[in-house]
Design a protein around this motif. Structure first.
Motif: not given
Ligand code: PLP
Length: 362
Positions: A76-77, A82, A104, A150, A152, A154, A174, A176-177, A197-198
């Motif tokens: 679910g990413g 969130f 984000f 968050c 970083n 992105t 978060d 993610s990046s 995916q980063k």
């Molecule tokens: C900092 C950050 N949070 C959340 C997301 C959303 O991620 P997802 O597409 O895996 O839901 C991204 C996607 O680029 C992101 O860079």
């Protein structure tokens, strides 16, 4: 048409280490004598469980995840988190505080509003998210169930350089990046989540690190697959996990270890980003978008000040094998995402290309 691999500056999904892709290719049809592809294995098979266990153990070792915390692999990413974060944590007080430092974090806050009273602890919106608020500017209330930020941004190319002090309020981030790019004091966090995916793997798995004592207090209507307690109790195997993506994460972790682990990675990424920022500081054509002290080592945002020229640059760069440099529409200009798998050589060559472009466009 490119005969060779290009330098892909995409914000995500993004480059994976070439050696990892080659190993995955070599193992594609017959994984280490199993007679099967990892894609074809039962997630309950002995051979797959050993891939899963090793990947999880390597992740914990590389990021030094303490025993108080569990690592789970979800789908679910980051987007699903969130909602999962408030659903699992907000019941403590019904309220939570968010720092808004980019799109984000803003989206995460909007999603959380469905589940409780959400307050803005700090925002960088007044300067189009070009900076990170200082600790003294964070308004975190003692009655917040958690504080979310968050790490970083992105899209805007800014990164928190400090861990927010919350005075006992559960800290959620978060990452993610920028996960796996520098050491993290995991013990300070209630929850860390990151889409793969980063810096980790192809899209499809989200790594969530949870302080185990926070699980099991979710809102009653929380879907089973979003309950952290379910994920912990089933070791992420309540249903079929994203098997192949977890295998790819395992390969990336071995590669990362060979780069000197998390400390080695930190050294490499700091030096890599400096090459680009040093040039931006001396260039008379290109200017960095983020405030100097908040610059992200992962997403470098810059522009010429002339939209048509920005467009030409991104197009010419793509033709020369430096793709995906066009900035996010919220910021414009350019963005070079230089995650762990981007070789230093890619950044050096990009700077050479930019210097050439600058001379031609004086
Ligand atoms: C900092 C950050 N949070 C959340 C997301 C959303 O991620 P997802 O597409 O895996 O839901 C991204 C996607 O680029 C992101 O860079």
């Amino acid at each position: 048409m490119f005969k060779e691999r290009i330098y892909n500056f995409s914000a995500g999904p993004s480059m994976l280490p070439l050696s990892v892709l080659e190993q995955a290719a070599a193992e594609m049809t017959n994984y280490r004598g199993s007679g099967m592809s990892v894609m074809e294995m039962s997630h309950r098979s002995k051979v797959y469980i050993s891939i899963f266990d090793e990947t999880k153990a390597d992740f914990k070792k590389i990021l030094r995840v303490p025993d108080t915390h569990e690592v789970v692999f979800m789908q679910g990413g980051a987007w699903l988190q969130f909602a999962a974060v408030p659903m699992n944590l907000i019941s403590a007080t019904g309220k939570a505080d968010y720092a808004v430092t980019g799109n984000f974090s803003s989206l995460a806050m909007k999603e959380a509003k469905k589940y409780g009273e959400i307050r803005v602890a700090a925002s960088s919106e007044d300067k189009n998210h070009t900076y990170i608020p200082a600790q003294s500017e964070l308004k975190i209330s003692p009655d917040a169930a958690y504080f979310h930020y968050c790490a970083n941004n992105t899209v805007y190319g800014t990164e928190w350089k400090y861990i927010p002090e919350t005075n006992g309020v559960t800290l959620v981030s978060d990452m993610s990046s920028n996960i796996l790019t520098k050491p993290v004091d995991v013990a300070k966090y209630g929850i860390i989540y990151a889409g793969a995916q980063k810096n980790m793997a192809p899209a499809g798995v989200t790594v969530v690190i949870i302080d185990k004592k926070l699980a099991g207090k979710e809102l009653p209507y929380t879907p089973t697959m979003m309950r952290y307690q379910t994920m912990i109790e089933s070791d992420s195997m309540h249903n079929t996990p994203p098997c192949y993506t977890i295998y790819m994460l395992g390969l990336v972790l071995k590669w990362l270890d060979a780069q000197g682990g998390i400390k080695g990675m930190e050294k490499i990424k700091t030096a890599k980003a400096k090459i680009l920022y040093d040039y931006l500081d001396e260039s008379r054509l290109f200017k960095g978008c983020a405030a100097r002290e908040a610059r992200s080592d992962m997403n470098v945002t810059f522009r010429t000040g002339n939209e048509a020229l920005d467009e030409t640059f991104a197009k010419d760069a793509a033709k020369a094998g430096f793709d995906n440099l066009k900035g996010h529409r919220a910021v414009g200009g350019m963005r070079a995402s230089i995650y762990n798998a981007m070789p230093t050589e890619g950044v050096q060559k990009l700077v050479e290309f930019m210097k050439d472009f600058e001379i031609k466009n004086k």
